[in-house]
Motif scaffolding. Structure first.
Motif, PDB file in Angstrom:
ATOM      1  N   MET A 236       0.850  -1.174   0.000  1.00 36.85           N
ATOM      2  CA  MET A 236       0.000   0.000   0.000  1.00 36.85           C
ATOM      3  C   MET A 236       0.891   1.230   0.000  1.00 36.85           C
ATOM      4  N   LYS A 237       1.229   1.677  -1.175  1.00 36.21           N
ATOM      5  CA  LYS A 237       2.111   2.838  -1.300  1.00 36.21           C
ATOM      6  C   LYS A 237       1.297   4.117  -1.187  1.00 36.21           C
ATOM      7  N   ILE A 238       1.805   5.025  -0.387  1.00 42.57           N
ATOM      8  CA  ILE A 238       1.177   6.336  -0.235  1.00 42.57           C
ATOM      9  C   ILE A 238       1.981   7.322  -1.062  1.00 42.57           C
ATOM     10  N   ALA A 239       1.300   7.993  -1.965  1.00 40.70           N
ATOM     11  CA  ALA A 239       1.958   9.012  -2.782  1.00 40.70           C
ATOM     12  C   ALA A 239       1.884  10.337  -2.036  1.00 40.70           C
ATOM     13  N   ALA A 240       3.020  10.778  -1.551  1.00 44.04           N
ATOM     14  CA  ALA A 240       3.058  12.032  -0.797  1.00 44.04           C
ATOM     15  C   ALA A 240       4.414  12.682  -1.012  1.00 44.04           C
ATOM     16  N   THR A 241       4.415  14.003  -0.993  1.00 47.33           N
ATOM     17  CA  THR A 241       5.683  14.727  -1.126  1.00 47.33           C
ATOM     18  C   THR A 241       6.102  15.393   0.175  1.00 47.33           C
ATOM     19  N   THR A 242       5.191  15.404   1.160  1.00 46.30           N
ATOM     20  CA  THR A 242       5.526  15.974   2.461  1.00 46.30           C
ATOM     21  C   THR A 242       5.124  14.985   3.557  1.00 46.30           C
ATOM     22  N   VAL A 243       5.711  15.167   4.711  1.00 47.93           N
ATOM     23  CA  VAL A 243       5.392  14.336   5.865  1.00 47.93           C
ATOM     24  C   VAL A 243       3.906  14.475   6.205  1.00 47.93           C
ATOM     25  N   GLU A 244       3.410  15.689   6.185  1.00 44.60           N
ATOM     26  CA  GLU A 244       2.003  15.938   6.525  1.00 44.60           C
ATOM     27  C   GLU A 244       1.066  15.232   5.561  1.00 44.60           C
TER      28      GLU A 244
END
Length: 151
Positions: free
Chosen positions: A1-9
């Motif tokens: 389950m990959k989460i696409a995010a560019t920031t920690v938040e």
């Protein structure tokens, strides 16, 4: 389950509600106990705690453009993954962790070389993780990493 995010938040916001509190607590334990010098960022699609290029310009040997990884946490399909490169690189630290784990959790340890899989998030041994995070400084990690990757 990959989460696409560019920031920690962004990453944290995408952790499923049933894991949100445990994930946030694990992150806080890491941030409160990791020695000075490591930096939190998105690293390999996870929350990463790395040695920045300002402290170790060579970066990670697999991709020198990336900072030297140390610890990561990730929301996976069936568990929260906790990755600690010191457990992989330092056998005596690994042995200590395995021995201590039974003192902090009644759940069987589910572990690979550097990954601890927490399937029961209500049973994460936060005190043990806090102790582990204090066991290796940035300088010690760099030295261990360089000694293991000579040649």
């Amino acid at each position: 389950m990959k989460i696409a995010a560019t920031t920690v938040e962004e990453y944290i916001a995408q952790v499923p509600p049933e894991r949100q509190a445990a994930f946030q607590q694990l992150r806080q334990v890491i941030l409160s106990n990791i020695p000075h010098g490591f930096v939190e960022q998105i690293n390999y699609g996870m929350l990463g705690y790395v040695v920045p290029h300002t402290l170790y310009p060579a970066g990670y040997h697999c991709d020198p453009k990336l900072p030297l990884p140390f610890t990561n946490i990730a929301n996976q399909k069936n568990f929260i993954g906790f990755y600690h490169m010191g457990l992989y690189a330092k056998p005596e630290l690994h042995a200590w962790f395995v021995e201590q784990y039974a003192k902090y959790s009644d759940v069987k340890l589910d572990m690979g070389k550097s990954c601890v899989r927490f399937k029961k998030v209500e049973k994460i041994p936060f005190t043990l993780i806090a102790d582990l995070m204090q066991k290796m400084t940035v300088d010690e990690w760099i030295q261990l990493y360089e000694n293991r990757n000579k040649g």
